[in-house]
Design an enzyme around this catalytic site. Structure first.
Site, short mmCIF file in Angstrom:
data_model
loop_
_atom_site.label_atom_id
_atom_site.label_comp_id
_atom_site.label_asym_id
_atom_site.label_seq_id
_atom_site.Cartn_x
_atom_site.Cartn_y
_atom_site.Cartn_z
CB SER A 143 87.97 8.17 35.27
OG SER A 143 88.44 9.48 35.48
CE1 TYR A 157 89.38 8.30 29.71
CE2 TYR A 157 88.55 9.75 31.43
CZ TYR A 157 89.39 8.73 31.02
OH TYR A 157 90.22 8.12 31.94
P1 NAD Z 1 98.16 4.67 29.07
O1 NAD Z 1 97.85 5.35 27.80
O2 NAD Z 1 99.49 4.89 29.71
O3 NAD Z 1 97.96 3.09 28.89
C1 NAD Z 1 96.84 2.56 28.22
C2 NAD Z 1 97.25 1.30 27.49
O4 NAD Z 1 96.08 0.76 26.86
C3 NAD Z 1 98.28 1.54 26.37
O5 NAD Z 1 99.35 0.63 26.49
C4 NAD Z 1 97.49 1.29 25.09
O6 NAD Z 1 98.27 0.77 24.03
C5 NAD Z 1 96.44 0.31 25.56
N1 NAD Z 1 95.25 0.28 24.71
C6 NAD Z 1 94.66 1.34 24.07
N2 NAD Z 1 93.63 0.91 23.35
C7 NAD Z 1 93.56 -0.44 23.51
C8 NAD Z 1 92.69 -1.44 23.00
N3 NAD Z 1 91.72 -1.15 22.16
N4 NAD Z 1 92.90 -2.72 23.37
C9 NAD Z 1 93.92 -3.04 24.22
N5 NAD Z 1 94.77 -2.13 24.74
C10 NAD Z 1 94.58 -0.85 24.37
O7 NAD Z 1 96.98 5.05 30.06
P2 NAD Z 1 96.80 4.94 31.65
O8 NAD Z 1 96.85 6.29 32.20
O9 NAD Z 1 97.62 3.88 32.23
O10 NAD Z 1 95.26 4.52 31.67
C11 NAD Z 1 94.81 3.24 31.99
C12 NAD Z 1 93.34 3.34 32.37
O11 NAD Z 1 93.20 4.27 33.44
C13 NAD Z 1 92.44 3.85 31.26
O12 NAD Z 1 91.22 3.15 31.27
C14 NAD Z 1 92.23 5.30 31.63
O13 NAD Z 1 91.03 5.81 31.10
C15 NAD Z 1 92.20 5.21 33.13
N6 NAD Z 1 92.45 6.46 33.86
C16 NAD Z 1 93.59 7.17 33.64
C17 NAD Z 1 93.77 8.36 34.33
C18 NAD Z 1 94.98 9.23 34.11
O14 NAD Z 1 95.01 10.35 34.59
N7 NAD Z 1 96.00 8.76 33.40
C19 NAD Z 1 92.82 8.80 35.25
C20 NAD Z 1 91.68 8.04 35.45
C21 NAD Z 1 91.52 6.87 34.74
#
Ligand code: NAD
Length: 257
Positions: A143, A157
Site C-alpha cells: 500500500s 495496517y
Molecule cells: P476488498 O475488501 O474489496 O477485498 C479483499 C478480499 O480479501 C475480500 O474478498 C475478502 O473476503 C478477502 N479476504 C479477507 N481476509 C482473507 C483471508 N484471511 N484469506 C483469504 N481472503 C481473505 O479489498 P481491496 O481493496 O480489493 O484490497 C485488496 C488488497 O489491496 C488488500 O491487501 C488491501 O490491503 C490492499 N490495498 C487496498 C487499498 C484500498 O484503498 N482499497 C489501498 C492500498 C492497498
C-alpha cells in the site's frame, strides 16, 4: 493475449482488486485460481469469468493458515498443471485499527496474520510450485501507507504493509536467479469496500482526498491493470520494486486546489 498459457493464483479474488484482476487475467488468457474466505463472492468471480469464456476455479483458503495455503497451490497444480503467477493480494483493514494507544492487541494480531503472514505463507508454499514451472511472477499487495505516513491512524495496517514491502525486496533478491520475479504493488486510496468501510464519514473521506493530486479515489480495475503488467512477461526486467499506483499521493507535498 498477455497471459496465454499461464496459471495465476489470486488471493482475495472475491472482491475489489482481486476480483478485477481475476477477470482481467482470465480475459488475457490465464487460467485463474480464485482464492477467498468468502465462498459466495469467490464463486461469483469464477461464474463471471466462465460466463465470458474464461477458465477459473474457486478455492476456499484463509491465507493466514499454512494448510490452506498449501492446499490452494495444490489446487492450481492439480487443476491446471502448474503455477506461473502468484498474486498475494488478500488483506484486511480492521475497523478498530487506530493509533498505537488505542489499538487492541487482537486487532494487531489479526491484521498481521492476514496481511503479513498471509504473504509469507503464500510465498512459502507458492515458490516451490513456481520453481517446478521454471519460474514466474509474484505480486504482493502492499500500500502507499508503506512509504508514507497515513493521515488517518491505522497502525497495524501500516506496519503490516511496511513488512510486505521489506519482505518483497528480500524475496526478489533471493529468488532472482531462479527466474522468479517478486514485486510489491502499492495502491493509493481506492473506492473499494475495504477503504470506504474504514473511511465511513464524509469528513474522513475528505481528509484522505485532500492529499491526492488527482482529487479522486482510484478504482480497483486501475490496480488490476498494473498487476497485469507485473504478472506478464512485459515486466521481465522488473523485480523487487515498490510499484506505486496512487494518483500521485506519494509525490505530493501540497496538492493543487
Ligand atoms: P476488498 O475488501 O474489496 O477485498 C479483499 C478480499 O480479501 C475480500 O474478498 C475478502 O473476503 C478477502 N479476504 C479477507 N481476509 C482473507 C483471508 N484471511 N484469506 C483469504 N481472503 C481473505 O479489498 P481491496 O481493496 O480489493 O484490497 C485488496 C488488497 O489491496 C488488500 O491487501 C488491501 O490491503 C490492499 N490495498 C487496498 C487499498 C484500498 O484503498 N482499497 C489501498 C492500498 C492497498
Amino acid at each position: 493475449m498477455r497471459l496465454r498459457d499461464k496459471v495465476a493464483l489470486i488471493t482475495g479474488a472475491g472482491s475489489g482488486i482481486g476480483r478485477e484482476s481475476a477477470l482481467l487475467f482470465a480475459s488475457e488468457g490465464a487460467s485463474v485460481v480464485a482464492v477467498d474466505v468468502n465462498d459466495e463472492m469467490g464463486g461469483e468471480t469464477v461464474a463471471l469469468i466462465e460466463s465470458s469464456g474464461g477458465k477459473a476455479i474457486y478455492t476456499h483458503a484463509d491465507v493466514s493458515k499454512a494448510a490452506d495455503c498449501k492446499q490452494m497451490v495444490r489446487a492450481a497444480e492439480e487443476t491446471f498443471g502448474g503455477l506461473h503467477v502468484l498474486f498475494n493480494n488478500a488483506g484486511i483493514m480492521h475497523s478498530r485499527d487506530d493509533d498505537a494507544l488505542s489499538t487492541e492487541e487482537d486487532v494487531w494480531d489479526l491484521t498481521m496474520a492476514i496481511n503479513l503472514k498471509g504473504v509469507f505463507l503464500g510465498c512459502k508454499h507458492g515458490i516451490p510450485a513456481l520453481r517446478r514451472a521454471g519460474g514466474g511472477s509474484i505480486i504482493n499487495t502492499a500500500s502507499f501507507v508503506a512509504v508514507l505516513g497515513a493521515a488517518t491512524a491505522q497502525i497495524a495496517y501500516t506496519a503490516s504493509k511496511g513488512g510486505v514491502l521489506a519482505m518483497t525486496r528480500e524475496l526478489a533478491v533471493i529468488h532472482a536467479r531462479e527466474n522468479i520475479r517478486v514485486n510489491a504493488l502499492c495502491p493509493g486510496p481506492l473506492r473499494t469496500e475495504l477503504l470506504m468501510k474504514f473511511l465511513d464519514t464524509e469528513a474522513k473521506k475528505q481528509r484522505r482526498l485532500v492529499h491526492i493530486p488527482m482529487g479522486r479515489f482510484g478504482e480497483a480495475h486501475e490496480i488490476a491493470k498494473a498487476a497485469l503488467f507485473l504478472a506478464s512477461d512485459e515486466s521481465s526486467f522488473i523485480t523487487g520494486t515498490d510499484f506505486l499506483v496512487d494518483g500521485g499521493i506519494t509525490a505530493a507535498y501540497v496538492t493543487p486546489e
